[in-house]
Scaffold this motif. Structure first.
Motif, mmCIF file in Angstrom:
data_model
loop_
_atom_site.group_PDB
_atom_site.id
_atom_site.type_symbol
_atom_site.label_atom_id
_atom_site.label_comp_id
_atom_site.label_asym_id
_atom_site.label_seq_id
_atom_site.Cartn_x
_atom_site.Cartn_y
_atom_site.Cartn_z
ATOM 1 N N PRO A 113 40.837 15.457 21.924
ATOM 2 C CA PRO A 113 41.372 16.792 22.079
ATOM 3 C C PRO A 113 41.777 17.194 20.866
ATOM 4 O O PRO A 113 42.367 16.691 19.733
ATOM 5 C CB PRO A 113 42.426 16.451 22.929
ATOM 6 N N LEU A 114 41.523 18.737 20.795
ATOM 7 C CA LEU A 114 42.254 19.652 19.648
ATOM 8 C C LEU A 114 43.223 20.208 20.082
ATOM 9 O O LEU A 114 43.597 20.769 20.973
ATOM 10 C CB LEU A 114 41.160 20.710 19.277
ATOM 11 N N PHE A 115 44.526 20.071 19.436
ATOM 12 C CA PHE A 115 45.742 20.471 19.834
ATOM 13 C C PHE A 115 45.872 21.850 19.077
ATOM 14 O O PHE A 115 45.808 22.049 18.042
ATOM 15 C CB PHE A 115 47.006 19.534 19.394
ATOM 16 N N SER A 116 46.618 22.586 19.723
ATOM 17 C CA SER A 116 46.780 24.066 19.223
ATOM 18 C C SER A 116 48.147 24.022 18.447
ATOM 19 O O SER A 116 48.846 23.156 18.668
ATOM 20 C CB SER A 116 47.054 25.109 20.194
ATOM 21 N N PHE A 117 48.213 24.711 17.531
ATOM 22 C CA PHE A 117 49.234 24.962 16.554
ATOM 23 C C PHE A 117 50.526 25.234 17.150
ATOM 24 O O PHE A 117 51.663 24.484 17.129
ATOM 25 C CB PHE A 117 49.182 26.054 15.272
ATOM 26 N N LYS A 118 50.429 26.179 18.010
ATOM 27 C CA LYS A 118 51.559 26.458 19.266
ATOM 28 C C LYS A 118 52.038 25.268 19.996
ATOM 29 O O LYS A 118 53.175 25.096 19.919
ATOM 30 C CB LYS A 118 51.050 27.661 20.015
ATOM 31 N N ASN B 111 54.107 26.268 31.811
ATOM 32 C CA ASN B 111 55.116 27.153 31.295
ATOM 33 C C ASN B 111 54.902 28.575 31.836
ATOM 34 O O ASN B 111 53.960 29.417 31.825
ATOM 35 C CB ASN B 111 55.127 27.278 29.754
ATOM 36 N N TYR B 112 56.181 29.042 32.173
ATOM 37 C CA TYR B 112 56.216 30.358 33.077
ATOM 38 C C TYR B 112 55.560 31.438 32.245
ATOM 39 O O TYR B 112 56.118 31.748 31.109
ATOM 40 C CB TYR B 112 57.540 30.947 33.576
ATOM 41 N N GLY B 113 54.866 32.267 32.654
ATOM 42 C CA GLY B 113 54.371 33.472 31.822
ATOM 43 C C GLY B 113 53.765 33.173 30.418
ATOM 44 O O GLY B 113 53.659 33.786 29.643
ATOM 45 N N THR B 114 52.977 31.703 30.391
ATOM 46 C CA THR B 114 52.384 31.563 29.097
ATOM 47 C C THR B 114 51.471 32.564 28.725
ATOM 48 O O THR B 114 51.305 32.972 27.391
ATOM 49 C CB THR B 114 51.446 30.148 29.292
ATOM 50 N N CYS B 115 50.731 33.332 29.646
ATOM 51 C CA CYS B 115 49.511 34.357 29.342
ATOM 52 C C CYS B 115 50.017 35.822 29.559
ATOM 53 O O CYS B 115 49.289 36.725 29.611
ATOM 54 C CB CYS B 115 48.306 34.032 29.973
ATOM 55 N N GLY B 116 51.548 35.814 29.740
ATOM 56 C CA GLY B 116 51.872 37.270 30.028
ATOM 57 C C GLY B 116 51.388 37.828 31.309
ATOM 58 O O GLY B 116 50.976 37.118 32.382
ATOM 59 N N PRO B 117 51.815 38.999 31.441
ATOM 60 C CA PRO B 117 51.367 39.710 32.665
ATOM 61 C C PRO B 117 50.128 40.096 33.007
ATOM 62 O O PRO B 117 49.324 40.432 32.010
ATOM 63 C CB PRO B 117 52.179 41.016 32.747
ATOM 64 N N ASN B 118 49.411 39.948 34.288
ATOM 65 C CA ASN B 118 48.124 40.408 34.654
ATOM 66 C C ASN B 118 47.063 39.535 33.954
ATOM 67 O O ASN B 118 46.051 40.025 33.654
ATOM 68 C CB ASN B 118 47.789 41.788 34.375
ATOM 69 N N SER B 119 47.438 38.313 33.696
ATOM 70 C CA SER B 119 46.303 37.541 33.448
ATOM 71 C C SER B 119 46.353 35.931 33.909
ATOM 72 O O SER B 119 47.230 35.621 34.476
ATOM 73 C CB SER B 119 46.542 37.167 31.732
ATOM 74 N N ASN B 120 45.222 35.333 33.434
ATOM 75 C CA ASN B 120 45.172 34.098 34.237
ATOM 76 C C ASN B 120 45.065 33.002 33.315
ATOM 77 O O ASN B 120 44.400 33.043 32.297
ATOM 78 C CB ASN B 120 43.854 33.951 35.187
ATOM 79 N N CYS B 121 45.891 31.898 33.398
ATOM 80 C CA CYS B 121 45.727 30.652 32.442
ATOM 81 C C CYS B 121 45.059 29.462 33.115
ATOM 82 O O CYS B 121 45.495 29.134 34.004
ATOM 83 C CB CYS B 121 47.291 30.289 32.264
ATOM 84 N N ASP B 122 44.136 29.164 32.435
ATOM 85 C CA ASP B 122 43.215 28.148 32.730
ATOM 86 C C ASP B 122 43.449 26.677 31.882
ATOM 87 O O ASP B 122 42.786 26.608 30.794
ATOM 88 C CB ASP B 122 41.664 28.535 32.909
ATOM 89 N N PRO B 123 43.825 25.885 32.406
ATOM 90 C CA PRO B 123 44.249 24.743 31.662
ATOM 91 C C PRO B 123 43.000 23.669 31.406
ATOM 92 O O PRO B 123 42.889 22.905 30.439
ATOM 93 C CB PRO B 123 45.324 23.816 32.579
ATOM 94 N N LEU B 124 41.986 24.070 32.060
ATOM 95 C CA LEU B 124 40.669 23.190 31.981
ATOM 96 C C LEU B 124 39.844 24.004 31.046
ATOM 97 O O LEU B 124 38.551 23.325 30.710
ATOM 98 C CB LEU B 124 40.048 23.025 33.191
ATOM 99 N N ASN B 125 40.275 25.076 30.426
ATOM 100 C CA ASN B 125 39.181 25.717 29.398
ATOM 101 C C ASN B 125 39.644 25.208 28.111
ATOM 102 O O ASN B 125 40.299 25.830 27.232
ATOM 103 C CB ASN B 125 39.532 27.254 29.668
ATOM 104 N N TYR B 126 38.799 23.871 27.856
ATOM 105 C CA TYR B 126 39.167 23.656 26.598
ATOM 106 C C TYR B 126 38.512 24.224 25.320
ATOM 107 O O TYR B 126 38.980 24.077 24.123
ATOM 108 C CB TYR B 126 38.700 21.988 26.622
ATOM 109 N N GLU B 127 37.147 24.813 25.548
ATOM 110 C CA GLU B 127 36.395 25.249 24.417
ATOM 111 C C GLU B 127 36.972 26.447 23.930
ATOM 112 O O GLU B 127 37.074 26.605 22.880
ATOM 113 C CB GLU B 127 34.990 25.386 24.910
ATOM 114 N N ASP B 128 37.378 27.515 24.945
ATOM 115 C CA ASP B 128 37.852 28.810 24.371
ATOM 116 C C ASP B 128 39.521 28.820 24.666
ATOM 117 O O ASP B 128 40.191 27.838 25.161
ATOM 118 C CB ASP B 128 37.074 29.837 25.165
ATOM 119 N N PHE B 129 39.739 30.038 24.693
ATOM 120 C CA PHE B 129 41.318 30.392 24.933
ATOM 121 C C PHE B 129 41.573 30.259 26.371
ATOM 122 O O PHE B 129 40.710 30.471 27.017
ATOM 123 C CB PHE B 129 41.362 31.838 24.442
ATOM 124 N N GLN B 130 42.730 29.673 26.646
ATOM 125 C CA GLN B 130 43.181 29.362 28.047
ATOM 126 C C GLN B 130 43.616 30.805 28.781
ATOM 127 O O GLN B 130 43.527 30.723 29.941
ATOM 128 C CB GLN B 130 44.299 28.618 27.987
#
Length: 848
Positions: free
Chosen positions: A519-524, A311-330
């Protein structure tokens, strides 16, 4: 010469839709070649003296495509559409009057007196929809409309073969081979595809797929004019944000053409015999489909977006979204940046606010440099400055000489050369890719740069002090790391224990860790999947809470069981169901996809089963009439195999303790799947029975030894199965037998059995369309299962054997009677008479 006749027919239906190809001049040439046929034919043309009426169709010369009137979904409105002609599943790929439907079947499509193709009622010449071209009066009678072999409806001058209008210039929600995405500034023409509003309404919806050439060429999916998904820059072969396209190069040939005034993207397939299409769906996905001749259906070949990071801009500006980061925040801030809203970032795990340059950082003439991050979908290039022909070193110098430049990257263009991209503002929509990603160089100050590239300097005026401080920092870092790893290991060990043993457990531990296979699904994510738990998506309601239908980012349908705070099922029962279902795999058990423990929510995510629960069908006279004997026997056998798996064939020996009609769900082909394991218990390999002071379950299905004494065993489930079997055959609840007959269905069946009239219990909606000898055998098996003596009841292995074979079986003894009078009580675990989907039964006995 033998005259060929075409039978014109009305085809009603609904469309589904999906990659990309682009030579503009080639498309025009191909269209003209396809037009070079005998235009005197009326099979694929409309002329001034030949109109198309509702009920008739045009068929392209090669019979691949057809055009005519259709009604989408459940709508009765009529539209002009084009679809694949020879496929059993009607797939509409273009709609003419998507904004102006006709409300009856009086529609006529004809060439009007001005030379335009017009849709109108047969009793009126006023156009409902028409093309808008200018034709000289002398040429009006020369105009014809033809459906070509590439599904392009063209309006041409018959004598010169000049194309004056074509449907390819007005695409709807579907992209097919040769159809373009892009624009032509010289003709003020753009080509986009836009979703339908609903399955029943083809008017323009909220999602639009566009090809943009701002910066580097990119593919965008917009939601109400806001970016929803981005495919990354085009490198001449594939979009670098969609690495799967490289894998598909042997199937799809995607091409793009661009000059000062014109840019167009299109696709074709190497195997021309395989139909394919790209569709933008109203749910926010754009998907690619190909036809499977063996299965005789469309197969979804590819879908975007596939996850939250897409999804476009999931993590906002100047950040990186890692879909493989299951344990912690993406979401992760880029080097030199920090969360703009720390509380949302760290506490709520909401990265939409993005990151900002660290306070006090100076990146202009103060020894700054660049940190390389590998394997990314680079930021949105719409705001990037692109210079061709620069090397990596030259691109770095280009960015470094301008203090506003925050990052740079170099793309290798497949047709030769390279493109230097520099960004001078916020960096939007960055994603970590597992394959084919690019390098992105982030501008950082000298202090940040030292963290990545410089070693600590141990030599100065006071070498001893410097070395000692460095040593102490190293020891502190080492101790902190060891403690962190130990703490992480202990938490994980506790969670694994909770999921595999009957031990006390704390909700916070469940929230922090996961079972490796679950998998743990986030509330969001669940909020997005269920459209914020929309009432339209609600499937059922019970004492546990509610069940909602949802769609994941990849299009998969799910059922979300959301436990209410007042639910009788607590955290212990919740974890019990999770730890059991994650270990059990059988075609007759419902599949658990994941769970959510967040913001005081307890939710289970299951596969979605479209035919709801067995009680929704079998206890309704109208609905159960659709269940013939074959389907009922298939359901009985499937339930038996599922219970046998629990008792004997799984790695664990499981007693379900709440087997009932509402806990049996049905998939699309009526395969039964046992659900609701909140009350289930694990037995030891040699264990025969157990006792409890907390009797749970549903009255009418509980064995007498369990209901009265709290003793349960595999034979308790056998009793419940026997009740369920008799209910399926009779179409009546055990506790809702007709007055004047018996206090329960068991009693009524036993009475008929002793009188030799057992077949009288068979559901009257079956009529005579069932085999009497098999039905009688099933009734006898059911009575064997509900015998009062636990020792007389068969095991589930014996039950499955009796169902699958014709060997003689013994006569049943007296069944268990739990009722002393007629009960007129409803099942407390369902409400409103609707279906009960993935129910959780309360922990007290409830009447059926």
């Amino acid at each position: 010469m033998k005259q060929k006749l075409h039978v014109l027919c009305l085809i009603m239906g609904q469309n589904q839709k999906p990659n990309l190809h682009c030579h503009y001049w080639l498309l025009s040439s191909l269209t003209l070649v396809l037009l070079n046929i005998s235009f005197g034919s009326c099979f694929d043309t409309i002329s001034t003296d030949k109109a198309l009426r509702d009920g008739e169709i045009l068929v392209s010369r090669d019979k691949t495509f057809a055009m005519g009137f259709f009604s989408p979904g459940r709508s009765t409105s009529r539209y002009i559409g084009i679809w694949y002609n020879n496929l059993p599943q009607q797939t509409v790929i273009w709609v003419a009057n998507r904004n102006t439907p006709i409300n009856d079947t009086s529609g006529v499509l004809s060439i009007n007196q001005h030379g335009n193709l017009a849709l109108h009622h047969n009793h009126s010449i006023l156009p409902i929809w028409s093309t808008n071209v200018s034709v000289t009066p002398s040429d009006t009678n020369k105009v014809i409309a033809q459906l070509t072999d590439i599904a392009n409806l063209v309006l041409i001058l018959n004598d010169t073969k000049t194309v004056i209008w074509q449907s390819f210039d007005q695409p709807t929600d579907t992209l097919i081979p040769h159809l373009r995405l892009g624009f032509d500034r010289g003709k003020d023409q753009s080509w986009v595809i836009q979703s339908w509003k609903t399955d029943d309404d083809p008017s323009p919806g909220d999602f639009t797929l566009k090809f943009s050439t701002n910066g580097m060429p990119q593919l965008f999916l917009y939601h109400k004019n806001l970016p929803w998904w981005r495919g990354g820059p085009w490198n001449g072969e594939f979009f670098m944000g969609i690495p799967n396209m490289k894998r598909d190069n042997n199937i799809f040939n995607v091409s793009c053409e661009e000059d000062e005034n014109h840019a167009a993207l299109s696709y074709n397939t190497y195997d021309k015999s395989v139909p394919s299409w790209v569709v933008v769906q109203q749910s926010g996905f754009f998907q690619v489909f190909t036809w499977d001749n063996q299965k005789n259906q469309w197969n979804r070949y590819w879908s975007e977006p596939t996850g939250q990071c897409d999804n476009y801009g999931t993590c906002g500006p100047n950040s990186n979204c890692d879909p493989l980061n299951y344990e912690d925040f993406q979401c992760t801030c880029l080097p030199g940046f920090e969360p703009k809203f720390p509380r949302n970032w760290y506490e709520n795990r909401d990265g939409s606010g993005g990151c900002a340059r660290k306070k006090g950082a100076s990146v202009c003439g103060s020894g700054e440099g660049f940190v390389n991050i590998e394997g990314l979908k680079v930021p949105d290039t719409s705001v990037a400055i692109v210079k061709e022909g620069l090397s990596l070193e030259e691109c770095e110098k280009e960015c470094l000489r301008n203090c506003t430049c925050n990052a740079y990257s170099v793309a290798d263009i497949r047709n030769g050369g390279s493109g230097c991209m520099t960004w001078h503002g916020d960096l939007m929509d960055i994603q970590k890719l597992s394959d084919q990603g690019q390098d992105l160089f982030i501008r950082v100050d000298s202090f940040e740069l030292a963290k990545y590239y410089k070693r600590p300097r141990l030599f100065g005026k006071n070498k001893l002090v410097t070395a000692l401080v460095a040593f102490m920092l190293l020891v502190l870092l080492l101790v902190s790391s060891v403690y962190y790893l130990w703490k992480k290991s202990k938490n994980k060990e506790k969670m694994m224990w909770d999921l595999n043993h009957d031990s006390p457990r704390e909700e916070n531990d469940v929230q922090s860790k996961r079972h490796p296979n679950l998998p743990l699904f986030s509330f969001k994510m669940i909020m997005a999947a269920t459209e914020k738990f929309s009432p339209d998506n609600k499937l059922g309601q019970g004492g546990f809470g509610s069940v909602y239908k949802g769609h994941l980012f990849d299009g998969q349908e799910i059922a979300v069981k959301r436990l209410s705070k007042d639910s009788g099922q607590g955290i212990e029962e919740f974890i019990n169901e999770v730890r059991l279902l994650v270990k059990l795999q059988h075609r007759n058990l419902v599949r658990l996809l994941g769970c959510c423990l967040e913001k005081e929510e307890r939710m289970l995510v299951y596969e979605y089963l479209p035919n709801k629960s067995l009680d929704f069908l079998i206890f309704d006279e109208v609905r159960r009439s659709s269940l013939d004997w074959g389907q009922r026997f298939k359901i009985i056998s499937g339930i038996a195999r599922g219970v046998l798996y629990l008792h004997q064939d799984s790695r664990l020996k499981i007693i379900h303790r709440d087997l009932k009609a509402s806990n049996v769900l049905l998939d699309a082909v009526m395969n039964p799947k046992i659900s609701d394991f909140g009350m289930a218990r694990i037995f030891g390999e040699e264990q025969i029975h157990a006792s409890t002071k907390k009797v749970v379950g549903t009255y009418g299905y509980m064995s007498p030894e369990y209901a009265m004494e709290g003793r349960y065993s595999t034979k308790s489930d056998v009793f419940s199965f026997g009740v369920l079997l008799l209910e399926i055959i009779a179409g009546k609840r055990n506790t809702n037998c007709e007055k004047g007959r018996a206090a329960s269905l068991i009693g009524y069946v036993w009475k008929l059995w002793t009188e030799g009239r057992a077949l009288d219990v068979v559901d009257s909606t079956l009529g005579q369309s069932y085999p009497p000898e098999i039905a009688l055998r099933c009734i006898q098996i059911g009575l064997l299962c509900v015998q009062e003596s636990i020792n007389n009841r068969p095991s589930m292995l014996e039950v499955v054997f009796m169902l699958c074979n014709e060997a003689p079986i013994c006569s049943p003894q007296k069944p268990a009677f739990l009722f002393n009078g007629n009960l007129d009580m409803k099942d407390s675990s369902t409400s409103g008479g609707g279906s009960s989907v993935n129910e959780v039964t309360v922990t007290t006995i409830s009447a059926r």
